[in-house]
Write a protein that holds these residues in place. Structure first.
Motif, PDB file in Angstrom:
ATOM      1  N   GLN A   1       0.816  -1.216   0.000  1.00 55.46           N
ATOM      2  CA  GLN A   1       0.000   0.000   0.000  1.00 55.46           C
ATOM      3  C   GLN A   1       0.851   1.269   0.000  1.00 55.46           C
ATOM      4  N   TYR A   2       0.455   2.241  -0.842  1.00 55.92           N
ATOM      5  CA  TYR A   2       1.049   3.580  -0.751  1.00 55.92           C
ATOM      6  C   TYR A   2       0.172   4.398   0.178  1.00 55.92           C
TER       7      TYR A   2
ATOM      8  N   ASP B   1      -1.126  13.286   3.317  1.00 57.46           N
ATOM      9  CA  ASP B   1      -1.980  14.235   4.038  1.00 57.46           C
ATOM     10  C   ASP B   1      -2.872  13.549   5.074  1.00 57.46           C
TER      11      ASP B   1
ATOM     12  N   PRO C   1      -3.768  10.909   8.541  1.00 55.24           N
ATOM     13  CA  PRO C   1      -3.324  10.878   9.933  1.00 55.24           C
ATOM     14  C   PRO C   1      -1.925  10.267  10.046  1.00 55.24           C
TER      15      PRO C   1
ATOM     16  N   THR D   1      -1.675  -5.265  -0.131  1.00 56.09           N
ATOM     17  CA  THR D   1      -3.079  -4.924  -0.402  1.00 56.09           C
ATOM     18  C   THR D   1      -3.631  -5.883  -1.477  1.00 56.09           C
TER      19      THR D   1
ATOM     20  N   ASN E   1      -1.010   6.770  -4.378  1.00 57.79           N
ATOM     21  CA  ASN E   1      -2.318   6.393  -3.836  1.00 57.79           C
ATOM     22  C   ASN E   1      -3.459   6.847  -4.745  1.00 57.79           C
TER      23      ASN E   1
ATOM     24  N   ASP F   1     -13.477   1.705   4.084  1.00 55.04           N
ATOM     25  CA  ASP F   1     -12.312   0.832   4.213  1.00 55.04           C
ATOM     26  C   ASP F   1     -11.027   1.633   4.436  1.00 55.04           C
TER      27      ASP F   1
ATOM     28  N   LEU G   1      -9.644   1.876   7.971  1.00 54.88           N
ATOM     29  CA  LEU G   1      -8.974   1.442   9.207  1.00 54.88           C
ATOM     30  C   LEU G   1      -9.006  -0.089   9.224  1.00 54.88           C
TER      31      LEU G   1
ATOM     32  N   GLY H   1      -9.890  -3.593   9.560  1.00 55.27           N
ATOM     33  CA  GLY H   1     -11.112  -4.341   9.877  1.00 55.27           C
ATOM     34  C   GLY H   1     -12.369  -3.489   9.895  1.00 55.27           C
TER      35      GLY H   1
ATOM     36  N   PHE I   1      -4.551  -5.580   3.481  1.00 57.58           N
ATOM     37  CA  PHE I   1      -5.742  -4.760   3.200  1.00 57.58           C
ATOM     38  C   PHE I   1      -6.494  -5.421   2.049  1.00 57.58           C
TER      39      PHE I   1
ATOM     40  N   GLY J   1      -8.033  -3.797  -0.455  1.00 59.83           N
ATOM     41  CA  GLY J   1      -7.905  -3.049  -1.708  1.00 59.83           C
ATOM     42  C   GLY J   1      -9.275  -2.761  -2.310  1.00 59.83           C
TER      43      GLY J   1
ATOM     44  N   VAL K   1     -17.101  17.630   1.908  1.00 60.66           N
ATOM     45  CA  VAL K   1     -16.685  18.192   0.613  1.00 60.66           C
ATOM     46  C   VAL K   1     -17.601  19.366   0.247  1.00 60.66           C
TER      47      VAL K   1
ATOM     48  N   ARG L   1     -14.326  23.299   7.301  1.00 60.23           N
ATOM     49  CA  ARG L   1     -14.527  21.858   7.524  1.00 60.23           C
ATOM     50  C   ARG L   1     -15.531  21.618   8.640  1.00 60.23           C
TER      51      ARG L   1
ATOM     52  N   MET M   1     -11.431  15.548   9.680  1.00 59.61           N
ATOM     53  CA  MET M   1     -11.124  14.952   8.380  1.00 59.61           C
ATOM     54  C   MET M   1     -12.222  13.952   8.033  1.00 59.61           C
ATOM     55  N   ALA M   2     -12.556  13.858   6.761  1.00 56.21           N
ATOM     56  CA  ALA M   2     -13.541  12.865   6.330  1.00 56.21           C
ATOM     57  C   ALA M   2     -12.787  11.774   5.568  1.00 56.21           C
TER      58      ALA M   2
ATOM     59  N   GLU N   1      -6.889   3.737  17.249  1.00 56.55           N
ATOM     60  CA  GLU N   1      -7.540   3.091  16.100  1.00 56.55           C
ATOM     61  C   GLU N   1      -8.466   1.925  16.494  1.00 56.55           C
TER      62      GLU N   1
HETATM   63  C1  57M Z   1     -10.338   4.741  -0.331  1.00 53.46           C
HETATM   64  N1  57M Z   1      -8.605   4.164   0.978  1.00 53.46           N
HETATM   65  C2  57M Z   1      -7.850   4.315   2.088  1.00 53.46           C
HETATM   66  C3  57M Z   1      -6.604  -0.017   1.096  1.00 53.46           C
HETATM   67  C4  57M Z   1      -8.038  -0.350   1.174  1.00 53.46           C
HETATM   68  C5  57M Z   1     -13.420  11.947  -1.656  1.00 53.46           C
HETATM   69  C6  57M Z   1     -12.520  11.371  -0.614  1.00 53.46           C
HETATM   70  C7  57M Z   1     -13.075  11.541   0.739  1.00 53.46           C
HETATM   71  C8  57M Z   1     -12.159   9.947  -0.979  1.00 53.46           C
HETATM   72  C9  57M Z   1     -11.425   9.192   0.097  1.00 53.46           C
HETATM   73  C10 57M Z   1     -10.984   7.929  -0.528  1.00 53.46           C
HETATM   74  O1  57M Z   1     -10.159   7.897  -1.397  1.00 53.46           O
HETATM   75  N2  57M Z   1     -11.602   6.853  -0.057  1.00 53.46           N
HETATM   76  C11 57M Z   1     -11.548   5.545  -0.625  1.00 53.46           C
HETATM   77  C12 57M Z   1      -9.895   4.780   1.039  1.00 53.46           C
HETATM   78  C13 57M Z   1      -6.525   3.483   2.051  1.00 53.46           C
HETATM   79  O2  57M Z   1      -6.826   2.084   1.960  1.00 53.46           O
HETATM   80  C14 57M Z   1      -6.655   1.447   0.729  1.00 53.46           C
HETATM   81  O3  57M Z   1      -7.781   1.587  -0.079  1.00 53.46           O
HETATM   82  C15 57M Z   1      -8.534   0.357  -0.036  1.00 53.46           C
HETATM   83  C16 57M Z   1      -9.998   0.591  -0.061  1.00 53.46           C
HETATM   84  N3  57M Z   1     -10.360   1.248  -1.230  1.00 53.46           N
HETATM   85  O4  57M Z   1      -8.277  -1.729   1.159  1.00 53.46           O
HETATM   86  O5  57M Z   1      -5.974  -0.759   0.079  1.00 53.46           O
HETATM   87  C17 57M Z   1      -5.822   3.709   3.374  1.00 53.46           C
HETATM   88  O6  57M Z   1      -6.700   3.382   4.448  1.00 53.46           O
HETATM   89  C18 57M Z   1      -5.960   2.774   5.511  1.00 53.46           C
HETATM   90  N4  57M Z   1      -6.457   1.411   5.748  1.00 53.46           N
HETATM   91  C19 57M Z   1      -6.196   0.833   6.946  1.00 53.46           C
HETATM   92  N5  57M Z   1      -6.647  -0.440   7.168  1.00 53.46           N
HETATM   93  C20 57M Z   1      -7.357  -1.155   6.265  1.00 53.46           C
HETATM   94  O7  57M Z   1      -7.770  -2.307   6.532  1.00 53.46           O
HETATM   95  O8  57M Z   1      -5.566   1.422   7.792  1.00 53.46           O
HETATM   96  C21 57M Z   1      -7.186   0.730   4.795  1.00 53.46           C
HETATM   97  C22 57M Z   1      -7.651  -0.540   5.029  1.00 53.46           C
HETATM   98  C23 57M Z   1      -4.609   2.848   3.572  1.00 53.46           C
HETATM   99  C24 57M Z   1      -4.506   2.788   5.071  1.00 53.46           C
HETATM  100  O9  57M Z   1      -3.906   3.941   5.541  1.00 53.46           O
HETATM  101  O10 57M Z   1      -3.528   3.418   2.930  1.00 53.46           O
HETATM  102  C25 57M Z   1      -7.534   5.792   2.246  1.00 53.46           C
HETATM  103  O11 57M Z   1      -8.016   6.359   3.246  1.00 53.46           O
HETATM  104  O12 57M Z   1      -6.836   6.322   1.394  1.00 53.46           O
HETATM  105  N6  57M Z   1     -10.362   9.980   0.585  1.00 53.46           N
HETATM  106  C26 57M Z   1      -9.994   9.919   1.840  1.00 53.46           C
HETATM  107  O13 57M Z   1     -10.423   9.074   2.558  1.00 53.46           O
HETATM  108  C27 57M Z   1      -9.079  10.985   2.310  1.00 53.46           C
HETATM  109  N7  57M Z   1      -9.907  12.045   2.879  1.00 53.46           N
HETATM  110  C28 57M Z   1      -9.841  13.347   2.504  1.00 53.46           C
HETATM  111  O14 57M Z   1      -9.086  13.724   1.615  1.00 53.46           O
HETATM  112  N8  57M Z   1     -10.661  14.207   3.204  1.00 53.46           N
HETATM  113  C29 57M Z   1     -10.676  15.616   2.999  1.00 53.46           C
HETATM  114  C30 57M Z   1     -11.822  15.981   2.004  1.00 53.46           C
HETATM  115  C31 57M Z   1     -13.002  15.028   2.032  1.00 53.46           C
HETATM  116  C32 57M Z   1     -12.206  17.399   2.028  1.00 53.46           C
HETATM  117  C33 57M Z   1     -10.894  16.284   4.318  1.00 53.46           C
HETATM  118  O15 57M Z   1     -11.620  15.799   5.181  1.00 53.46           O
HETATM  119  O16 57M Z   1     -10.272  17.321   4.515  1.00 53.46           O
HETATM  120  C34 57M Z   1      -8.162  10.506   3.393  1.00 53.46           C
HETATM  121  N9  57M Z   1      -7.414   9.349   3.081  1.00 53.46           N
HETATM  122  C35 57M Z   1      -6.235   9.129   3.685  1.00 53.46           C
HETATM  123  N10 57M Z   1      -5.667   9.997   4.406  1.00 53.46           N
HETATM  124  N11 57M Z   1      -5.553   7.976   3.541  1.00 53.46           N
HETATM  125  C36 57M Z   1      -7.272  11.622   3.765  1.00 53.46           C
HETATM  126  C37 57M Z   1      -6.228  11.218   4.697  1.00 53.46           C
END
Ligand code: 57M
Length: 359
Positions: free
Chosen positions: A55-56, A60, A62, A73, A125, A193, A195, A197, A262, A264, A306, A316, A320-321, A334
């Motif tokens: 996983q990448y 930005d 946590p 993944t 990512n 998906d 965190l 589980g 994960f 994916g 958003v 906001r 964070m969402a 977590e």
């Molecule tokens: C994918 N993917 C995880 C993993 C998993 C529009 C926007 C809100 C979209 C959203 C987004 O992209 N969501 C969908 C979420 C990623 O996990 C991978 O993706 C797969 C699922 N599709 O199976 O392969 C990360 O999640 C964590 N993880 C775990 N345990 C697990 O079992 O810890 C995943 C599975 C992994 C790992 O860190 O890398 C993801 O979060 O990227 N975008 C967001 O969720 C982002 N939110 C955001 O930008 N919010 C802004 C906007 C809405 C204004 C805000 O609130 O200010 C966040 N994503 C991350 N970091 N990673 C931002 C912070």
């Protein structure tokens, strides 16, 4: 397959009569899918790690997520393999609903796979663009909606939870409605998906809930007694849901905090779409918003965040969402966020099941 191979022999070996029962086949479909995930899990994790399918992590996000970089993944491949093989083994394969669910699982799995794969080769990512993803999902969901609509005797009335007398008939509009449910469910699970589980727990709970809805919807006497829509042949989806729940538990073994793998997008998109399809076929379409209420809350948190962000040019509502990040940033560990979200999912499933009586 076993149903077709062994049940006909019940005249010689009476014990094989048991293959006739959906309940029996559902239990063993769950166990089979669970065992496939459980025993193949370590091998899949080693293989994915060997192929460097790691996983990448977004910069930005946590801080606590940085240490997750490189976690294998695309574990969804294992979930899909377990669900499909277990369903093929235990379900009555003359049932077209079963094939529609398998088509959805594999089709949405393929879209997710493309996304994950592109993410890997681009080494960041981001895989498919949002537009590409929604386009592929919508086309597949419309095909699925049409397939369900074309099934013999399928009625196009929608069940309104907790209200017995109101059941609007959408006619051909049902195809679009069904497609919406499938796409929405697929994306909502994907957003959840984030965190360890966090998605697979509530997916397992929702699958177990729909296992019961499928059984009662497909049983003419129980459906009539409960005054819910009877859907001939939908009972067989209990076997599919059992396989989903079993595979979910097996995957959770390795995805539990701290995750060794994960799922994916290949996992999240296919699992969400599968739940959406089962909800449509069992005529508990809107109920999915309650059974999967946690996914709805997560999706709404993103929509509001958003929307508010754009409206106020940077403001906001949440730290964070999606919502799970908000609680993480508030300082909840977590595992606490995860388990509390599961508790909410279980409570929502119980309220949903009560709708069978409270109408
Ligand atoms: C994918 N993917 C995880 C993993 C998993 C529009 C926007 C809100 C979209 C959203 C987004 O992209 N969501 C969908 C979420 C990623 O996990 C991978 O993706 C797969 C699922 N599709 O199976 O392969 C990360 O999640 C964590 N993880 C775990 N345990 C697990 O079992 O810890 C995943 C599975 C992994 C790992 O860190 O890398 C993801 O979060 O990227 N975008 C967001 O969720 C982002 N939110 C955001 O930008 N919010 C802004 C906007 C809405 C204004 C805000 O609130 O200010 C966040 N994503 C991350 N970091 N990673 C931002 C912070």
């Amino acid at each position: 397959m076993l149903y077709h191979l062994l049940y006909p022999l019940h005249t010689t070996f009476s014990a094989f009569n048991v293959f006739r029962y959906i309940t029996f086949r559902t239990i063993y479909a769950s166990l089979t899918a669970f065992l496939i995930c459980f025993f193949l899990g370590p091998w899949v994790i080693r293989k994915l790690a060997g192929l460097q399918v790691g996983q990448y992590i977004r910069q930005d996000g946590p801080e606590s997520h940085r240490k997750k970089a490189g976690t294998p993944t695309m574990g969804g491949i294992l979930i899909i393999a377990a669900v499909v093989s277990s369903t093929l083994l235990w379900a009555d394969l003359s049932d077209y609903f079963v094939w529609i669910c398998l088509e959805v699982m594999l089709g949405f799995g393929l879209i997710g796979f493309m996304d994950d794969y592109l993410m890997l080769i681009k080494k960041r990512n981001k895989g498919l663009s949002g537009r590409q993803k929604i386009l592929f999902q919508s086309v597949l969901a419309l095909v699925t909606g049409y397939l369900v609509y074309s099934c013999p005797d399928f009625n196009t009335k929608v069940t309104i939870p907790f209200i017995k007398k109101l059941s609007p008939d959408l006619g051909v509009g049902y195809v679009f409605f069904a497609a919406f449910v499938v796409v929405a469910a697929s994306n909502a699970v994907n957003l959840t998906d984030g965190l360890d589980g966090l998605a697979i727990g509530p997916v397992t709970i929702a699958a177990a809930t729909y296992m019961m809805f499928a059984y009662v919807a497909g049983h003419v006497k129980i459906a009539n007694y409960l005054q819910i829509h009877y859907v001939a042949r939908a009972g067989e989806l209990a076997v599919f849901c059992g396989a989903l729940a079993g595979a979910g538990l097996g995957f959770l073994w390795f995805n539990a905090y701290p995750a060794q793998i994960f799922m994916g997008d290949v996992g999240s998109l296919s699992l969400g779409a599968a739940l959406g399809t089962v909800a449509v076929i069992t005529k508990q379409e809107i109920m999915l918003a309650l059974v999967g209420g946690l996914f709805v809350i997560e999706a709404l948190s993103v929509i509001f965040q958003v929307g508010f962000f754009k409206l106020t040019k940077g403001g906001r509502i949440f730290k964070m969402a999606p919502l799970h990040h908000h609680f993480e940033l508030k300082g909840w560990p977590e595992p606490k966020v995860i388990v509390r979200f599961w508790i909410i999912a279980i409570a929502l499933a119980m309220v949903s099941l009560s709708s069978l009586k409270l109408r």
